[in-house]
Design a protein around this motif. Structure first.
Motif, PDB file in Angstrom:
ATOM      1  N   VAL A 163       0.871  -1.054   0.001  1.00  0.00           N
ATOM      2  CA  VAL A 163      -0.057   0.064   0.002  1.00  0.00           C
ATOM      3  C   VAL A 163       0.974   1.298   0.014  1.00  0.00           C
ATOM      4  N   ARG A 164       0.491   2.091  -0.837  1.00  0.00           N
ATOM      5  CA  ARG A 164       1.416   3.504  -0.998  1.00  0.00           C
ATOM      6  C   ARG A 164       0.637   4.590  -1.085  1.00  0.00           C
ATOM      7  N   PHE A 165       0.773   5.547  -0.471  1.00  0.00           N
ATOM      8  CA  PHE A 165       0.100   6.931  -0.690  1.00  0.00           C
ATOM      9  C   PHE A 165       1.078   7.934  -1.377  1.00  0.00           C
ATOM     10  N   LEU A 166       0.617   8.350  -2.506  1.00  0.00           N
ATOM     11  CA  LEU A 166       1.385   9.083  -3.343  1.00  0.00           C
ATOM     12  C   LEU A 166       0.978  10.573  -3.379  1.00  0.00           C
ATOM     13  N   ALA A 167       2.083  11.611  -3.622  1.00  0.00           N
ATOM     14  CA  ALA A 167       1.579  12.763  -3.789  1.00  0.00           C
ATOM     15  C   ALA A 167       2.360  13.702  -4.484  1.00  0.00           C
ATOM     16  N   THR A 168       1.987  14.903  -5.121  1.00  0.00           N
ATOM     17  CA  THR A 168       2.747  15.562  -5.728  1.00  0.00           C
ATOM     18  C   THR A 168       2.743  16.924  -4.818  1.00  0.00           C
ATOM     19  N   HIS A 169       3.892  17.811  -5.196  1.00  0.00           N
ATOM     20  CA  HIS A 169       3.974  18.818  -4.240  1.00  0.00           C
ATOM     21  C   HIS A 169       4.141  20.197  -5.076  1.00  0.00           C
ATOM     22  N   THR A 170       3.860  21.266  -4.327  1.00  0.00           N
ATOM     23  CA  THR A 170       4.443  22.549  -5.085  1.00  0.00           C
ATOM     24  C   THR A 170       5.786  23.077  -4.859  1.00  0.00           C
ATOM     25  N   GLU A 171       5.989  23.906  -5.431  1.00  0.00           N
ATOM     26  CA  GLU A 171       7.774  24.537  -5.294  1.00  0.00           C
ATOM     27  C   GLU A 171       8.094  24.674  -3.786  1.00  0.00           C
ATOM     28  N   ASP A 172       6.993  25.083  -2.977  1.00  0.00           N
ATOM     29  CA  ASP A 172       7.185  25.381  -1.681  1.00  0.00           C
ATOM     30  C   ASP A 172       7.032  24.201  -0.833  1.00  0.00           C
ATOM     31  N   GLY A 173       6.759  22.973  -1.415  1.00  0.00           N
ATOM     32  CA  GLY A 173       6.703  21.822  -0.695  1.00  0.00           C
ATOM     33  C   GLY A 173       5.413  21.313  -0.028  1.00  0.00           C
ATOM     34  N   GLU A 174       4.359  21.974  -0.479  1.00  0.00           N
ATOM     35  CA  GLU A 174       3.038  22.116  -0.036  1.00  0.00           C
ATOM     36  C   GLU A 174       2.252  20.723  -0.984  1.00  0.00           C
ATOM     37  N   VAL A 175       1.516  19.977  -0.193  1.00  0.00           N
ATOM     38  CA  VAL A 175       0.982  18.657  -0.840  1.00  0.00           C
ATOM     39  C   VAL A 175      -0.267  19.375  -1.857  1.00  0.00           C
ATOM     40  N   GLY A 208      -2.987  14.700 -13.118  1.00  0.00           N
ATOM     41  CA  GLY A 208      -2.283  13.831 -14.066  1.00  0.00           C
ATOM     42  C   GLY A 208      -1.172  13.349 -13.866  1.00  0.00           C
ATOM     43  N   ARG A 209      -0.396  14.055 -12.909  1.00  0.00           N
ATOM     44  CA  ARG A 209       1.090  13.878 -12.552  1.00  0.00           C
ATOM     45  C   ARG A 209       0.942  12.540 -11.389  1.00  0.00           C
ATOM     46  N   VAL A 210       0.152  12.798 -10.510  1.00  0.00           N
ATOM     47  CA  VAL A 210       0.039  11.741  -9.578  1.00  0.00           C
ATOM     48  C   VAL A 210      -0.791  10.509 -10.152  1.00  0.00           C
ATOM     49  N   LEU A 211      -1.553  10.571 -10.879  1.00  0.00           N
ATOM     50  CA  LEU A 211      -2.052   9.367 -11.620  1.00  0.00           C
ATOM     51  C   LEU A 211      -1.043   8.939 -12.583  1.00  0.00           C
TER      52      LEU A 211
END
Length: 257
Positions: A163-175, A208-211
């Motif tokens: 099981v993996r939880f994946l996320a993209t982040h902003t340049e400031d590191g915000e989810v 789209g990136r996280v998918l």
């Protein structure tokens, strides 16, 4: 957007789905043709407290069975996998005050994308953005309800072998966007669920990136069969269609309360 799976692929999807609900449950109560998946830690989560009918059952007995097994909750939810069984159950459940809806099971039929740049995160990193998202999706729900909906990821850690939880982040590191990925490499099957983008970061390609990352990692793990669920009445299934997914089946569900 419809591309029926073969006679071997659809049972694999159904089997993974049933196992997913069993494995994440704190307790399972069997009945002829299905089971109740229950978790008293998250009583406000319908995804953790419901009936799932994945075989032949007695339609007339189903409303009383739901009352017996879900009577301690403020909601009633019954999933029915098979179309014919759902049609037979519809009358008894609607007479008992249930409304019917449906969700698509969609499988990935397009090419495997390149890694989208999302990274693996822990539950603690998703608590704040997920809480904010739930307030957007369900205005007016209580703090306790939000807590149950956010913390239920604890149960989902047991829903699959990997099981993996994946996320993209902003340049400031915000989810910015996140998704759950459930892998069974031995069976060659993966489930992708709960793709959400924070309101402040909509329309910037994060979903789209996280998918893409989830699909890439699933294929990398040897999962040739990749699927997700999408509400039939809402728009995301059309977006998934543009991302290489096709409708494999329809799961019916009946709700009250």
């Amino acid at each position: 957007m419809t591309s029926p799976p073969t006679d071997t692929e659809l049972p694999r999807i159904h089997g993974f789905l049933s196992d997913f609900h069993r494995r994440q449950a704190d307790r399972v109560v069997e009945f002829p043709g299905g089971f109740a998946a229950l978790d008293d830690r998250f009583t406000h989560s319908r995804g953790n407290n419901h009936l799932l009918v994945d075989g032949s059952t007695d339609p007339e007995a189903l409303p009383a069975r739901a009352e017996e097994l879900l009577g301690h909750l403020s909601h009633r939810l019954v999933y029915v996998v098979d179309d014919e069984v759902a049609a037979a159950c519809r009358g008894p459940l609607e007479r008992a005050g249930y409304t019917r809806a449906a969700t698509y099971l969609m499988w990935h039929t397009g090419p495997v994308p390149a890694h989208g740049g999302a990274r693996r995160v822990g539950i603690e990193e998703l608590r704040a953005p997920a809480s904010t998202a739930w307030r957007r999706f369900a205005p007016g729900i209580s703090d306790e309800q939000i807590q149950h909906l956010v913390e239920r990821r604890i149960a989902r850690l047991g829903a699959a072998d990997d099981v993996r939880f994946l996320a993209t982040h902003t340049e400031d590191g915000e989810v910015a966007s996140w998704v759950d990925l459930y892998l069974d490499p031995a069976a060659g099957i993966a489930r992708i669920e709960d793709l959400v983008t924070a309101e402040a970061h909509l329309g910037r390609g994060h979903a789209g990136r996280v998918l893409d990352t989830a699909l890439h990692l699933a294929a990398e793990a040897g999962c040739d069969l990749r699927f997700l669920s999408a509400n039939k009445a809402k728009w995301p299934h059309r977006w998934y269609g543009r991302k290489g997914f096709a409708v494999a089946d329809t799961i019916h569900y009946f709700e009250r309360g």
